[in-house]
Structures are given as C-alpha cells and as structure tokens.
Design an enzyme around this catalytic site. Sequence first.
Site, PDB file in Angstrom:
ATOM      1  N   PHE A  48       0.280  -0.842  -0.325  1.00  0.00           N
ATOM      2  CA  PHE A  48      -0.233   0.184   0.289  1.00  0.00           C
ATOM      3  C   PHE A  48       0.598   0.973   0.049  1.00  0.00           C
ATOM      4  O   PHE A  48       0.324   2.324  -0.612  1.00  0.00           O
ATOM      5  CB  PHE A  48      -1.317   0.327   1.323  1.00  0.00           C
ATOM      6  CG  PHE A  48      -1.445   1.545   0.896  1.00  0.00           C
ATOM      7  CD1 PHE A  48      -2.233   1.733   0.707  1.00  0.00           C
ATOM      8  CD2 PHE A  48      -1.651   2.344   2.354  1.00  0.00           C
ATOM      9  CE1 PHE A  48      -3.505   2.898   0.354  1.00  0.00           C
ATOM     10  CE2 PHE A  48      -2.162   2.952   2.384  1.00  0.00           C
ATOM     11  CZ  PHE A  48      -3.651   3.982   1.609  1.00  0.00           C
ATOM     12  N   TRP A  49       2.105   1.258   0.833  1.00  0.00           N
ATOM     13  CA  TRP A  49       2.708   2.496   0.954  1.00  0.00           C
ATOM     14  C   TRP A  49       2.941   2.784   0.237  1.00  0.00           C
ATOM     15  O   TRP A  49       3.842   3.689  -0.372  1.00  0.00           O
ATOM     16  CB  TRP A  49       3.353   2.345   2.336  1.00  0.00           C
ATOM     17  CG  TRP A  49       2.169   3.075   3.708  1.00  0.00           C
ATOM     18  CD1 TRP A  49       2.010   1.803   4.113  1.00  0.00           C
ATOM     19  CD2 TRP A  49       1.940   4.360   3.681  1.00  0.00           C
ATOM     20  NE1 TRP A  49       0.940   2.655   5.754  1.00  0.00           N
ATOM     21  CE2 TRP A  49       0.665   3.691   5.268  1.00  0.00           C
ATOM     22  CE3 TRP A  49       1.745   4.999   3.310  1.00  0.00           C
ATOM     23  CZ2 TRP A  49       0.144   5.052   5.786  1.00  0.00           C
ATOM     24  CZ3 TRP A  49       0.770   6.290   3.994  1.00  0.00           C
ATOM     25  CH2 TRP A  49      -0.068   5.940   4.464  1.00  0.00           C
ATOM     26  N   ASN A 180      -5.498   9.985  13.414  1.00  0.00           N
ATOM     27  CA  ASN A 180      -5.226   9.121  13.931  1.00  0.00           C
ATOM     28  C   ASN A 180      -6.617   8.514  14.297  1.00  0.00           C
ATOM     29  O   ASN A 180      -6.951   8.398  13.882  1.00  0.00           O
ATOM     30  CB  ASN A 180      -5.667  10.395  15.440  1.00  0.00           C
ATOM     31  CG  ASN A 180      -4.518  10.341  16.711  1.00  0.00           C
ATOM     32  OD1 ASN A 180      -3.584   8.894  16.664  1.00  0.00           O
ATOM     33  ND2 ASN A 180      -4.593  10.800  17.466  1.00  0.00           N
ATOM     34  N   PHE A 181      -6.309   8.206  15.681  1.00  0.00           N
ATOM     35  CA  PHE A 181      -7.609   6.708  16.134  1.00  0.00           C
ATOM     36  C   PHE A 181      -7.618   6.027  15.169  1.00  0.00           C
ATOM     37  O   PHE A 181      -8.548   5.275  14.341  1.00  0.00           O
ATOM     38  CB  PHE A 181      -8.671   7.232  16.680  1.00  0.00           C
ATOM     39  CG  PHE A 181      -8.569   8.737  17.558  1.00  0.00           C
ATOM     40  CD1 PHE A 181      -7.959   7.995  18.945  1.00  0.00           C
ATOM     41  CD2 PHE A 181      -7.761   9.590  17.335  1.00  0.00           C
ATOM     42  CE1 PHE A 181      -7.452   8.501  19.682  1.00  0.00           C
ATOM     43  CE2 PHE A 181      -7.988  11.129  18.358  1.00  0.00           C
ATOM     44  CZ  PHE A 181      -7.307  10.324  19.483  1.00  0.00           C
ATOM     45  N   LEU A 182      -6.718   5.336  14.263  1.00  0.00           N
ATOM     46  CA  LEU A 182      -6.858   4.313  13.208  1.00  0.00           C
ATOM     47  C   LEU A 182      -6.669   3.368  13.849  1.00  0.00           C
ATOM     48  O   LEU A 182      -6.011   2.683  14.402  1.00  0.00           O
ATOM     49  CB  LEU A 182      -5.983   4.150  12.270  1.00  0.00           C
ATOM     50  CG  LEU A 182      -5.845   3.268  11.454  1.00  0.00           C
ATOM     51  CD1 LEU A 182      -7.293   2.381  10.354  1.00  0.00           C
ATOM     52  CD2 LEU A 182      -4.417   3.409  10.494  1.00  0.00           C
ATOM     53  N   THR A 216       1.824   9.535  13.917  1.00  0.00           N
ATOM     54  CA  THR A 216       2.187   9.142  14.047  1.00  0.00           C
ATOM     55  C   THR A 216       1.724   7.335  14.410  1.00  0.00           C
ATOM     56  O   THR A 216       1.111   6.849  14.020  1.00  0.00           O
ATOM     57  CB  THR A 216       2.814   9.500  15.660  1.00  0.00           C
ATOM     58  OG1 THR A 216       1.332   9.552  16.323  1.00  0.00           O
ATOM     59  CG2 THR A 216       2.833  11.060  16.304  1.00  0.00           C
ATOM     60  N   LEU A 432      -1.561  13.629  19.836  1.00  0.00           N
ATOM     61  CA  LEU A 432      -2.247  12.847  21.213  1.00  0.00           C
ATOM     62  C   LEU A 432      -2.250  11.135  20.741  1.00  0.00           C
ATOM     63  O   LEU A 432      -2.766  10.788  19.335  1.00  0.00           O
ATOM     64  CB  LEU A 432      -4.260  13.584  20.939  1.00  0.00           C
ATOM     65  CG  LEU A 432      -3.994  15.002  20.992  1.00  0.00           C
ATOM     66  CD1 LEU A 432      -4.982  15.426  21.397  1.00  0.00           C
ATOM     67  CD2 LEU A 432      -3.328  15.514  22.748  1.00  0.00           C
TER      68      LEU A 432
HETATM   69  C1  MYA Z   1      -3.942  14.888   2.274  1.00  0.00           C
HETATM   70  C2  MYA Z   1      -4.128  13.627   3.488  1.00  0.00           C
HETATM   71  C3  MYA Z   1      -4.067  12.367   4.049  1.00  0.00           C
HETATM   72  C4  MYA Z   1      -4.426  11.758   4.519  1.00  0.00           C
HETATM   73  C5  MYA Z   1      -3.793  10.634   5.504  1.00  0.00           C
HETATM   74  C6  MYA Z   1      -2.876  10.070   5.687  1.00  0.00           C
HETATM   75  C7  MYA Z   1      -2.157   8.859   6.505  1.00  0.00           C
HETATM   76  C8  MYA Z   1      -2.548   8.414   7.636  1.00  0.00           C
HETATM   77  C9  MYA Z   1      -2.375   6.902   7.509  1.00  0.00           C
HETATM   78  C10 MYA Z   1      -2.482   6.261   9.372  1.00  0.00           C
HETATM   79  C11 MYA Z   1      -2.167   7.214  10.657  1.00  0.00           C
HETATM   80  C12 MYA Z   1      -2.773   6.284  11.420  1.00  0.00           C
HETATM   81  C13 MYA Z   1      -2.422   6.578  12.722  1.00  0.00           C
HETATM   82  C14 MYA Z   1      -3.038   5.980  13.765  1.00  0.00           C
HETATM   83  O1  MYA Z   1      -4.035   5.568  14.537  1.00  0.00           O
HETATM   84  S1  MYA Z   1      -1.490   4.822  14.710  1.00  0.00           S
HETATM   85  C15 MYA Z   1      -2.643   3.719  15.847  1.00  0.00           C
HETATM   86  C16 MYA Z   1      -2.611   3.063  14.734  1.00  0.00           C
HETATM   87  N1  MYA Z   1      -3.835   1.460  15.590  1.00  0.00           N
HETATM   88  C17 MYA Z   1      -3.236   0.664  16.649  1.00  0.00           C
HETATM   89  O2  MYA Z   1      -2.269   0.882  16.529  1.00  0.00           O
HETATM   90  C18 MYA Z   1      -4.792  -0.172  16.857  1.00  0.00           C
HETATM   91  C19 MYA Z   1      -4.346  -1.674  16.623  1.00  0.00           C
HETATM   92  N2  MYA Z   1      -4.107  -1.753  15.337  1.00  0.00           N
HETATM   93  C20 MYA Z   1      -5.549  -2.264  14.660  1.00  0.00           C
HETATM   94  O3  MYA Z   1      -5.899  -1.404  15.253  1.00  0.00           O
HETATM   95  C21 MYA Z   1      -4.696  -2.737  12.855  1.00  0.00           C
HETATM   96  O4  MYA Z   1      -3.810  -3.939  13.559  1.00  0.00           O
HETATM   97  C22 MYA Z   1      -4.780  -1.530  11.998  1.00  0.00           C
HETATM   98  C23 MYA Z   1      -5.560  -0.988  11.479  1.00  0.00           C
HETATM   99  C24 MYA Z   1      -3.471  -0.506  12.305  1.00  0.00           C
HETATM  100  C25 MYA Z   1      -3.639  -2.133  10.691  1.00  0.00           C
HETATM  101  O5  MYA Z   1      -4.834  -2.314  10.160  1.00  0.00           O
HETATM  102  P1  MYA Z   1      -4.856  -4.557  10.500  1.00  0.00           P
HETATM  103  O6  MYA Z   1      -3.230  -4.190  11.028  1.00  0.00           O
HETATM  104  O7  MYA Z   1      -5.600  -5.108   9.426  1.00  0.00           O
HETATM  105  O8  MYA Z   1      -3.116  -4.004   8.710  1.00  0.00           O
HETATM  106  P2  MYA Z   1      -4.266  -4.395   7.055  1.00  0.00           P
HETATM  107  O9  MYA Z   1      -4.354  -5.900   6.653  1.00  0.00           O
HETATM  108  O10 MYA Z   1      -6.117  -4.028   7.259  1.00  0.00           O
HETATM  109  O11 MYA Z   1      -3.827  -3.453   6.452  1.00  0.00           O
HETATM  110  C26 MYA Z   1      -2.227  -3.543   6.672  1.00  0.00           C
HETATM  111  C27 MYA Z   1      -1.297  -2.420   5.819  1.00  0.00           C
HETATM  112  O12 MYA Z   1      -1.530  -1.266   7.093  1.00  0.00           O
HETATM  113  C28 MYA Z   1       0.109  -0.379   7.468  1.00  0.00           C
HETATM  114  N3  MYA Z   1      -0.406   0.030   8.259  1.00  0.00           N
HETATM  115  C29 MYA Z   1      -0.302  -0.837   9.773  1.00  0.00           C
HETATM  116  N4  MYA Z   1      -0.516  -0.260  10.760  1.00  0.00           N
HETATM  117  C30 MYA Z   1      -0.511   1.543  10.474  1.00  0.00           C
HETATM  118  C31 MYA Z   1      -0.078   2.675  10.640  1.00  0.00           C
HETATM  119  N5  MYA Z   1      -0.511   2.669  12.220  1.00  0.00           N
HETATM  120  N6  MYA Z   1      -0.854   3.527  10.342  1.00  0.00           N
HETATM  121  C32 MYA Z   1      -0.059   3.622   8.714  1.00  0.00           C
HETATM  122  N7  MYA Z   1      -0.902   2.483   7.930  1.00  0.00           N
HETATM  123  C33 MYA Z   1      -0.803   0.660   8.601  1.00  0.00           C
HETATM  124  C34 MYA Z   1       0.350  -1.897   6.957  1.00  0.00           C
HETATM  125  O13 MYA Z   1       2.405  -1.002   6.899  1.00  0.00           O
HETATM  126  C35 MYA Z   1      -0.123  -2.014   5.928  1.00  0.00           C
HETATM  127  O14 MYA Z   1       0.461  -1.961   4.654  1.00  0.00           O
HETATM  128  P3  MYA Z   1       2.056  -2.203   3.675  1.00  0.00           P
HETATM  129  O15 MYA Z   1       3.259  -1.719   4.612  1.00  0.00           O
HETATM  130  O16 MYA Z   1       1.325  -3.420   3.178  1.00  0.00           O
HETATM  131  O17 MYA Z   1       1.774  -1.327   2.391  1.00  0.00           O
END
Ligand code: MYA
Length: 432
Positions: A48-49, A180-182, A216, A432
């Site tokens: 993805f990234w 945040n809060f993903l 973050t 936060l």
């Molecule tokens: C212009 C506007 C832009 C706005 C958007 C800006 C970007 C915002 C970005 C988000 C900022 C969030 C800030 C916060 O809230 S950080 C807090 C994140 N939350 C948690 O840690 C809570 C517990 N964990 C979970 O709920 C799940 O494990 C999450 C939801 C984290 C992933 O769900 P799951 O474990 O079921 O995985 P998948 O199969 O769906 O998806 C796998 C893909 O996701 C990538 N992944 C995993 N964790 C993160 C993470 N923390 N940030 C970004 N990407 C993450 C991962 O590298 C892989 O991609 P790739 O490596 O294959 O490429």
Amino acid sequence: MAEKDTPADSNISSVDNIVPSETETETSIDALAKKVQESLSLSKRHKFWETQPVGQFKDLGDSSLTEGPIEPPTPISEVKQEPYNLPSPYEWITCDLDSEEVCSEVYTLLTNNYVEDDENMFRFNYSKEFLRWALRPPGYFRSWHIGVRAKSSKKLVAFITGIPAKIRARNEVVMMAEVNFLCVHKKLRSKRLAPVMIKEVTRRVHLENIWQAAYTAGVVLPTPITTCQYWHRSLNPKKLIDVGFSRLGARMTMSRTIKLYKLPDQTATPGFRKMEPHDVPAVTRLLRNYLNQFVVAPDFDEDDVEHWLLPKEDVVDSYLVESPESHEITDFCSFYTLPSSILGSQSHSILKAAYSYYNVSTKTPLLQLMNDALVVAKKKDFDVFNALDVMQNETFLKELKFGPGDGKLHYYLYNYRLKHVLRASELGLVLL
Ligand SMILES: CCCCCCCCCCCCCC(=O)SCCNC(=O)CCNC(=O)[C@H](O)C(C)(C)COP(=O)(O)OP(=O)(O)OC[C@H]1O[C@@H](n2cnc3c(N)ncnc32)[C@H](O)[C@@H]1OP(=O)(O)O
C-alpha cells in the site's frame, strides 16, 4: 501487530536506568534486537505505502530531491465523489460525536481494540471527553470522523479520524490533516481494511482542498521524518511495579524505590498557577515564539491555544508562571490525561498516565518547571508521567528520574518531503 506508541511500557527499567545494574546488558540486547528488526523492516515491501505520495526508503539520503509537496493538488472537481468500496458486509458512517450513543460506541471500539504495548499488558483507554476534545478543534470537519459498521448488526468495527491543523515545516506553513485513531476490530485484522480506511480519509481531506497530513505510528512505514522515544517518570512506583509496568531495580528495595521517586508536596516556583481564560493571548505569544525554533511545529493562533491548552478536567492541564513583580507570563507547562487499561492484573484495572504536552521556559529553568509539573501530576493522583524526547525535553529527562521506555514513536508527513531525517529535538509537534 501495528502499534502507535506504547500505552505503557511493560519492559521499562526506569529504576535500572538510575541505578546501573546487570539488567543494562539485557536492555541493550533488547535494543539491538529491535534495531535489527527495524532495519529489516526497511527492506520489507509495503504494497500500500509504496503507492502513496510519501517519502520512500529508496530515496533516503538523496539530496537532489527538493523539500515540499511530493505531488501537486488536483482540481477538487477531479476528486473522487463517492466513497471507496468496502467489503459488502460493511458500510461507511460519519460519526457524530455530539451524540452520546455514537461517542460511547467509538469509546468501546477503542477501549477494546486500540493500541497495546508489545507484551499486550496495557491498552490505551481514551475517555469520551478526551475524544471529543481531540476530535473537535476549531474548524474541524465532521466528515473526517469516519466509522465502519457491520450492515447486519450495526456494530462499529473500524474507525479513523482527521482534524485540520496548520503545521509549519521549516519556513512554510501548510494546512494539514492530523490523522489519528485508526482502529480495526481485532477480529477483522490483516484483511487490508486499513488501506481502504486511509484512502477514504484521504479522499475526504482532499474534498476540503487539503493535500498534506501528519501522523504518528509505533510501526515503521515509509518514511519517518523522525523517531522519538518515550520516557517514563514513576509517580506511584509501588503500583507500577505491582502491575508489571516497571521492575524493582537490582539492589533496590521497595522502600528505597518509593523514597527515590518521592516529590515535594508543593511546587517551588513563585507565581506558578493554573492557566485561565484571560491568559490565552499571553500564552499564545509565548508558545509561538518558542515553537519557532523547531523545524516542524504547529502554527497555533489564539483559538487553537484556547482549545488545546485551556485546562479541561481529566483531559488537559496547563500551568504557567506569572512573575510576582511584573505580572508577565514567563513560563508554561502542560500535560494531557491518557489512562491505559491494565490487561491482566488482579489488583488494578487502570493506569493513570499524564503525557507531557507543550512546555516553554524563558525565566524558570525548564528542570524546575517540569519538577513542578511532576508535583501537580502527583497531587492529581497520576501513576506515571510520560514524555517524548522532542523539543528540549532531553535536558530534564534523566535529571528528573525519567527512565527510557522500550517503545518508539515514528512521526510521518503525507505528501510532504523533508530533505533530511530530523533529530527528535528538532520536532516541536505533539500528537495525541
Ligand atoms: C492528504 C490527506 C492524507 C490523509 C492520510 C494520511 C495517512 C494516514 C495514515 C494512518 C495514520 C494512522 C495513525 C494512527 O492512528 S496510529 C494507531 C494505529 N492503531 C493501532 O495500532 C490500533 C491497533 N491496531 C489496529 O487496529 C490495526 O492493526 C490497524 C488498523 C493499525 C491496521 O490494520 P491491520 O493490522 O488489520 O492491517 P491491514 O491488513 O488492514 O492493512 C495492512 C496495511 O496497513 C499498514 N498499516 C498498519 N498499521 C498502520 C498504521 N498504524 N498506520 C498506517 N499504516 C498502517 C500496513 O503497513 C499495511 O500496509 P503495507 O505495509 O502493506 O503498505
């Protein structure tokens, strides 16, 4: 598992840090293992990234790349008008946090499924009041509070949010979204739901003509602008040891440990008092002036300071120093309240943690100011005071008996490139 920052650190050795012991060897082996793991993650594929406008690992150190947006904005009319497709059992919702019911659903999802430490001993327990505060700053968009429900049961199973913020990167002030809060429910992990959620928040941010974001995470993704470390200052060492947050240092007894972390009953600085509404203009001036020295920092105006820094019970605490002679506001400190659930303890269910927020010292030495912050946090019954090594925090951490945690926090920008990776001390932003 994805982690943001350590809600609490099961493996901290704050006592060991002060009283060097054989456990130091153990800690450095752990640290080495982490480094190896992290360097392996640099070579990991990110399906993805790799498709997103973020700094890519292969570009690290390429000084021919210029600082600023990675791709230009597209005309709003070309932004996709419909939401991204979700697997068919699920539907998008916009979460109205004014609604007590919706706010409780979000609270429950996060309380049961949000960030845990590496050993799964603690999980963040953001309060409803905290969530309302964190998600409704001046100019917020309700459409950026995004939920996913199961169509049949109507249960909330995932969440992601954005809030607008002006952030300065070197000399450019850029309107950004802070994401945040993903959170994806534990039963729905590893199904690639997170990338869909990130694309959907991105789409909704673009619809407001905003093209950059800051966020973050505890996981390494392409590519951190800086990596910070959490430090922890025990306020209630007995409880921290009882619940496995910290360990008794070698050659330490419980009573010596309690004595080591004892704090005075009263603050030391004359004119130290709680921030009040009429202080907003002076605090804004003080903070703006202070944050100017950092490479990346928020560009706060008075409305932001009123929202983010005026004390709100059990959410955010702010204190300042008003000179008894001139009545000038010379110093400021603040912390927010973020408890963690303790996941397997017989004796305690909640760890009450204060997190250092924004601090400014111009007259009172930072060390003394932060010691006063510890004194008030102790009085308010916090168990631990946490701080990142951002801004000038390194100048007081060791001296005030903070110990390094084992969790790292990586900071990222979306669609904005910086020429160099920053030192944590060059960062003036706390999310936060
Ligand atoms: C212009 C506007 C832009 C706005 C958007 C800006 C970007 C915002 C970005 C988000 C900022 C969030 C800030 C916060 O809230 S950080 C807090 C994140 N939350 C948690 O840690 C809570 C517990 N964990 C979970 O709920 C799940 O494990 C999450 C939801 C984290 C992933 O769900 P799951 O474990 O079921 O995985 P998948 O199969 O769906 O998806 C796998 C893909 O996701 C990538 N992944 C995993 N964790 C993160 C993470 N923390 N940030 C970004 N990407 C993450 C991962 O590298 C892989 O991609 P790739 O490596 O294959 O490429």
